[in-house]
Scaffold this active site. Structure first.
Site, PDB file in Angstrom:
ATOM      1  N   HIS A 331       0.818  -1.221   0.000  1.00 23.17           N
ATOM      2  CA  HIS A 331       0.000   0.000   0.000  1.00 23.17           C
ATOM      3  C   HIS A 331       0.850   1.268   0.000  1.00 23.17           C
ATOM      4  O   HIS A 331       0.347   2.354  -0.266  1.00 23.17           O
ATOM      5  CB  HIS A 331      -0.980  -0.013   1.176  1.00 23.17           C
ATOM      6  N   ARG A 569     -27.364 -28.134  14.569  1.00 21.92           N
ATOM      7  CA  ARG A 569     -27.003 -26.859  13.927  1.00 21.92           C
ATOM      8  C   ARG A 569     -25.489 -26.733  13.782  1.00 21.92           C
ATOM      9  O   ARG A 569     -24.994 -26.184  12.797  1.00 21.92           O
ATOM     10  CB  ARG A 569     -27.556 -25.678  14.721  1.00 21.92           C
TER      11      ARG A 569
END
EC number: 2.1.1.-
Length: 871
Positions: A331, A569
Site C-alpha cells: 500500500h 445446527r
C-alpha cells in the site's frame, strides 16, 4: 422519502436493540472497583465478544442516525466543530497540558494554566471545546478533570505517540492535498506529494524520515500503537492464514519486516516455523539490537528468527522459502513499483510456495459499516497524501497480481480489522474458489467488477435449520451463497432442544449434506427409542404405555433420527462457517428486474447484492412481509414452555424410571365443572430422554450430558395471559428464562412430586416461553418471483404438537436447492411457482397433523377460526 424513513426506522431499531444488550451486560458485570485507581476507566473495557459486538453496532446505528438527522444547512457547522476540535486537541497535546492534569480529582483552570505556563483564558476556551466532544470533563464550574477518553492518553504512551504523529505530520499533509493536485496533477513521483508541501520538504517520505531523528522517533511511536491496536493488530496475521498446515522447519520470509513484530507474533504461536526478517541495513541493525535487548521474547522464539539486509526492489535472495509475508508493504507504493516488489518474489518462488499479503482491501461503497468504511477511506487517502499510492479494492489487487504473474487463491477479511489477508501463488497453480473466506463485502466487490448476476451469491436470510440446510445443499452443488442471521451468535437464545426426523426429512438430509457431514450427523444423533408412556399428573401413576406399537407402525410416527438441536445446527455449519454472518438483520430488500439481482439492506446500514434471496428468517420474516404481504398467520391461543433437565443422580432417583424410556405424555385435564362451564382446556407435557451412545461421545466429546427434553403446552390463559405478553419485554434473556422456569412450576403446582422433579431440577437458564403461531392448512397462493422465495417457518409456521415443523423445513430446503441446481441462480418464475405450490401441498398435510394434535393437547379450535397473530 420512503428510503429515508426506512433507513431512520432501521437505525432506531438497531439503537434500541443494541443499547438493551449493552445495558444488560453492564448490569450483569461484577467488576470490583479498584479504590487505588486514579485515572477514570472505560466501563466497556474487558467486555466479552458479544457485548463488544453490541457496542460496535450501537455506535454504527448512532452514527447513521446522526447523519440522517442533520439537515444539509448544518453540514458546515459540523465541519467547523471537527476542525476546531482537532485544533484544540493539538494544542492540548503539543503544550503537554495532560502532563499537568491530576490523575484523580479536579483542578481549576487557573492552577492548570499556571502549571502548564499557558494563558488561562486560552486554556479554558480550548478545554471547553474539547469537553463538548467528550475529551475532558468539567464536573463543576471552572474545575476540569480527565474523562474516560483523555485518561487513555495519560495512561498509554503509545496513544499519545499516535496523537503527536497525527497532529504534526498527518494533518499538515492532508490539508495540502488540493495544493498537490493543483501543482502536479496525476503523478506517482514520491517527491511530489501533499506530504512534501505540508512539511515543506523536497525528498520522499522515507528519505526525510531517515534524515530527521525526531520524526523517526515519532513514527516509531506511532507504529508501536498500530501494532498493538486491535483493528490493526498482529493477531489477525496469526489467525488469518493456516500457518499450522506448513511442514516442520518451513521458512517464512518477512519482506520489509522492520522490527519483526509480525514474525515474532506468528513464531510464538507456531513453534515449528523459522523466519527471515528482511529490511534495509539501518533498520536491520536497529531490529537486531532491539530483539537482543528484549527479555520478553523467549529464547526459543529468538533462535528461530534471523535478520537479513535486503532491498525489496532488488532480486529476492531467499529462494527456498515456503511463505513470503508482506504486511503493510504494497500500500506504500503505486502499482508500477508494487509490481516490481511482487515480481522479484515471483521469480524466487519454489513450487508450492505462497505469498501472504496483509493489507487493506477496500470495499465497494456502502457494503460495510459506516465506521469501518471511514477507517478504510482514511487509509486510502493517507497513502495518496504521503506516497502518491493507494489502498486497493479486490479487483485492483487481482489486476496487480496478474501483472506480476501471480493470482489470488484465497481472501480473508477478519472482522474488526482494517486489513485483509490475500494468499497468492504463481499464476496457473490455482483459482479463486469456494473455499475462500470471502466476506459479503468482498463478494459484492467481485460481483461489481464482473457485472454478472450469475457470479453473485444466493442470499439466505436466517441461519435456522431451513437456511443452513439450503446452504449445505448449495455448497454440495458448487453454488456460491451467503447466510445472514439476525442473532449475534448461534446460542443467542433458547430455541428448543430435541428434534425428531422422519423418513422424508432423513432422505432430504442425505440429499443435502456432503458425505462427510452426513456421516458426522448420523454419529452425533441421540439414541432413538420408539414407544409412549402416559402418566396421571396428580398421582404419578402410569395410565397407558406401549413399546413400539402404533408409533412404529405404518400409521404412526416413525422417527428415523432423534437429534439434539444445538449439535445438529453445529453439524449444519460444518465447512460453511466463513459463509455465515451473525448480527445481520434484514431491514428490507429490493429487486432489480433489469439486472436480475436482489439487494438485501440490513439494519446496521450495510447491504449486499445477490442473484437470489431465500427467506428462511422464521416467524418474524421480513422477506415474507414483503414477498407475501397478505399472508395469514394465526394465534392458536396457546403458549409453550420449552425446557431441559439434565439427568443427574438426584433427578434419576426422583423421577419415575418408566417415564425415561421413550416419549412420555402427561395431560392435565381440567376438572369437570371448569371444563363444562368455563371451557378450561388441558395442559399437556411432552418429554423425551436424550441419551448419546458411547460411540457418539467418543467421536464428539463436546456433546451435552444426557438430558430430558420437555415441552409444556396449553392455552395461554393457564400460563397467565399477562405473563405470556410481558415475556418479550424482558431486557435480559436470563431474566426471561428464569421467569419461564418459575411459570412451569406454577402451572404444575398440584402435580405429583415425582413428576414435579422435572421442573424443580431443570436448568433454569434453558427455559423459554413462546406463543404458538400457525398458518392455516389451505395456504392461499401468491404471486411468485424469479429471484425471491420463502420457506420453512417463514411461510408455514405450525404448532409443535405435530412434531413435523423441522421435517417440513428440511424438505423445503432440499426442494428449493434442486430448483437452483437445475435452473441456476436465476430460475424462471414458473420453476419457483412450482416449488411454492408443492411446498404449500406438503405444508397443508403437516399443518393439518399439527392441528389435530393441538386440539387434543390444549383444546385448540379450528385454525381457520383463530384470530390474527399480533407480532
Amino acid at each position: 422519502m420512503m428510503q429515508f424513513q426506512r433507513d431512520l426506522e432501521a437505525s432506531l431499531e438497531a439503537v434500541s436493540a443494541n443499547a438493551q444488550e449493552l445495558l444488560k451486560s453492564l448490569k450483569s458485570r461484577k467488576d470490583v472497583q479498584d479504590l487505588n485507581a486514579s485515572l477514570p476507566k472505560d466501563p466497556l473495557d474487558n467486555c466479552d465478544a458479544q457485548t463488544q459486538a453490541a457496542r460496535a453496532q450501537l455506535a454504527e446505528a448512532a452514527t447513521r442516525i446522526l447523519r440522517l438527522s442533520i439537515r444539509p444547512q448544518e453540514y458546515l457547522e459540523h465541519l467547523q466543530n471537527g476542525y476546531q476540535h482537532l485544533t484544540c486537541f493539538r494544542w492540548l497535546v503539543e503544550l503537554n497540558i495532560l502532563d499537568h492534569l491530576p490523575h484523580s480529582g479536579t483542578i481549576s483552570y487557573t492552577d492548570l494554566a499556571r502549571k502548564a505556563s499557558v494563558p488561562p483564558m486560552q486554556l479554558r476556551s480550548i478545554c471547553r471545546m474539547a469537553i463538548c466532544n467528550g475529551f475532558l470533563e468539567e464536573p463543576e464550574a471552572n474545575q476540569v478533570r480527565h474523562s474516560r477518553i483523555s485518561a487513555l492518553f495519560a495512561r498509554d504512551e503509545s496513544y499519545l505517540g499516535w496523537a503527536r504523529w497525527m497532529v504534526n505530520y498527518s494533518v499538515p499533509a492532508a490539508y495540502k492535498l488540493s495544493d498537490a493536485t493543483r501543482s502536479w496533477g496525476e503523478t506517482v513521483a514520491k517527491d511530489q506529494t501533499a506530504f512534501n508541501l505540508g512539511m515543506d520538504v523536497k525528498v520522499p517520505f522515507f528519505d526525510h524520515l531517515r534524515q530527521t531523528p525526531a520524526m523517526k522517533d515519532a513514527f516509531a511511536a506511532y507504529m508501536r500503537n498500530v501494532t498493538s491496536n486491535a483493528t490493526w493488530g498482529l493477531q489477525h496475521a496469526v489467525t488469518g492464514f493456516d500457518w499450522a498446515s506448513l511442514p516442520r522447519g518451513a521458512k517464512v520470509v518477512d519482506v520489509g519486516g522492520s522490527l519483526g513484530h509480525g514474525s515474532i507474533a506468528i513464531a510464538k504461536e507456531h513453534t515449528h516455523l523459522t523466519f527471515v526478517i528482511q529490511d534495509l541495513p539501518e533498520t536491520v541493525a536497529g531490529a537486531r539490537k532491539e530483539m537482543a535487548q528484549n527479555d520478553k521474547i523467549e529464547a526459543s522464539v529468538k533462535s528461530r528468527i534471523t535478520f537479513q539486509e535486503h532491498d525489496f526492489f532488488g532480486p529476492q535472495t531467499v529462494k527456498d522459502a515456503d511463505v513470503y509475508f508482506l504486511r503493510m508493504i504494497c500500500h506504500d507504493w503505486p502499482d508500477n513499483e508494487a509490481k516490481v516488489i511482487l515480481s522479484q518474489i515471483r521469480a524466487a518462488l519454489k513450487p508450492g510456495a505462497q505469498i501472504v499479503i496483509m493489507d487493506t482491501i477496500l470495499p465497494q461503497p456502502g457494503t460495510t459499516s459506516v465506521l469501518q468504511e471511514q477507517q478504510l477511506r482514511i487509509r486510502d487517502l493517507t497513502m495518496m497524501e504521503v506516497f502518491n499510492a493507494k489502498e486497493r479494492e479486490l479487483e485492483d489487487w487481482s489486476s496487480l497480481m496478474q501483472s506480476a504473474g501471480l493470482e489470488i487463491s484465497r481472501v480473508n477479511q477478519p472482522l474488526n480489522s482494517v486489513m485483509g489477508l490475500l494468499t497468492v501463488r504463481s499464476a496457473g497453480q490455482t483459482a479463486l474458489s469456494g473455499t475462500n473466506t470471502l466476506t459479503p463485502e468482498l463478494v459484492t466487490a467481485v460481483s461489481a467488477s464482473t457485472g454478472s448476476a450469475d457470479s453473485r451469491p444466493v442470499l439466505i436470510a436466517g441461519a435456522g435449520i431451513a437456511g443452513l440446510c439450503l446452504a449445505q445443499a448449495l455448497k454440495k452443488a458448487g453454488i456460491d451463497f451467503r447466510v445472514f442471521e439476525r442473532d449475534s451468535h448461534i446460542d443467542a437464545r433458547p430455541q428448543g432442544y430435541r428434534l425428531k426426523f422422519e423418513a422424508d426429512a432423513a432422505q432430504s438430509l442425505k440429499n443435502i449434506l456432503p458425505d462427510d457431514v452426513y456421516e458426522a450427523f448420523e454419529l452425533s444423533n441421540a439414541v432413538t427409542a420408539v414407544g409412549e408412556t402416559d402418566f396421571n399428573p396428580f398421582n404419578g401413576n402410569i395410565i397407558h404405555s406401549r413399546t413400539g406399537g402404533g408409533l412404529s407402525g405404518k400409521k404412526g410416527l416413525y422417527a428415523t433420527f432423534t437429534v439434539d438441536r444445538k449439535a445438529f445446527r453445529t453439524q449444519l455449519m460444518t465447512g460453511i462457517e466463513d459463509k455465515i454472518s451473525f448480527g445481520k438483520e434484514i431491514a428490507y430488500y429490493k429487486t432489480d428486474d433489469s439486472a436480475s439481482t436482489v439487494t438485501a439492506e440490513f439494519k446496521d446500514g450495510t447491504h449486499v447484492t445477490g442473484s437470489f434471496l431465500a427467506g428462511t428468517d422464521g416467524l418474524h420474516s421480513v422477506v415474507r412481509k414483503t414477498c407475501v404481504p397478505d399472508h395469514r398467520i394465526v394465534d392458536t391461543g396457546a403458549a409453550c414452555i420449552y425446557g431441559k433437565t439434565v439427568m443427574t443422580p438426584e433427578f434419576l432417583a426422583r423421577f419415575p424410571e418408566k417415564g425415561l424410556r421413550f416419549m412420555t405424555v402427561v395431560s392435565d385435564i381440567a376438572p369437570m365443572l371448569q371444563s363444562c362451564l368455563i371451557g378450561d382446556s388441558p395442559v399437556t407435557l411432552l418429554l423425551e430422554p436424550i441419551r448419546f451412545s458411547e460411540a457418539s461421545r467418543a467421536r464428539y466429546p463436546e456433546l451435552p450430558a444426557d438430558y430430558v427434553y420437555w415441552a409444556l403446552i396449553g392455552p395461554k390463559e393457564r400460563f397467565g395471559s399477562q405473563e405470556v405478553t410481558s415475556m418479550k419485554n424482558f431486557v435480559s434473556l436470563d431474566q426471561a428464562a428464569e421467569q419461564a422456569a418459575k411459570l412451569s412450576l406454577a402451572v404444575t403446582e398440584e402435580w405429583h412430586p415425582s413428576l414435579r422433579a422435572l421442573f424443580e431440577l431443570q436448568d433454569t437458564k434453558q427455559a423459554s416461553l413462546i406463543r404458538v403461531a400457525s398458518t392455516i392448512p389451505d395456504i392461499p397462493s401468491w404471486e411468485s418471483h424469479s429471484n425471491v422465495t420463502v420457506l420453512g417457518d417463514s411461510i408455514h409456521p405450525m404448532s409443535p404438537c405435530g412434531g413435523v415443523g423441522a421435517n417440513t423445513a428440511i424438505v423445503d430446503a432440499d426442494a428449493l436447492a434442486k430448483v437452483l441446481v437445475e435452473h441456476g441462480t436465476k430460475p424462471p418464475v414458473n420453476a419457483i411457482a412450482e416449488f411454492e405450490a408443492a411446498m404449500r401441498t406438503r405444508a397443508k398435510r403437516n399443518i393439518w397433523r399439527s392441528e389435530v394434535g393441538s386440539k387434543r393437547m390444549f383444546g385448540q379450535k379450528n385454525l381457520v377460526d383463530c384470530s390474527e397473530f399480533v407480532f
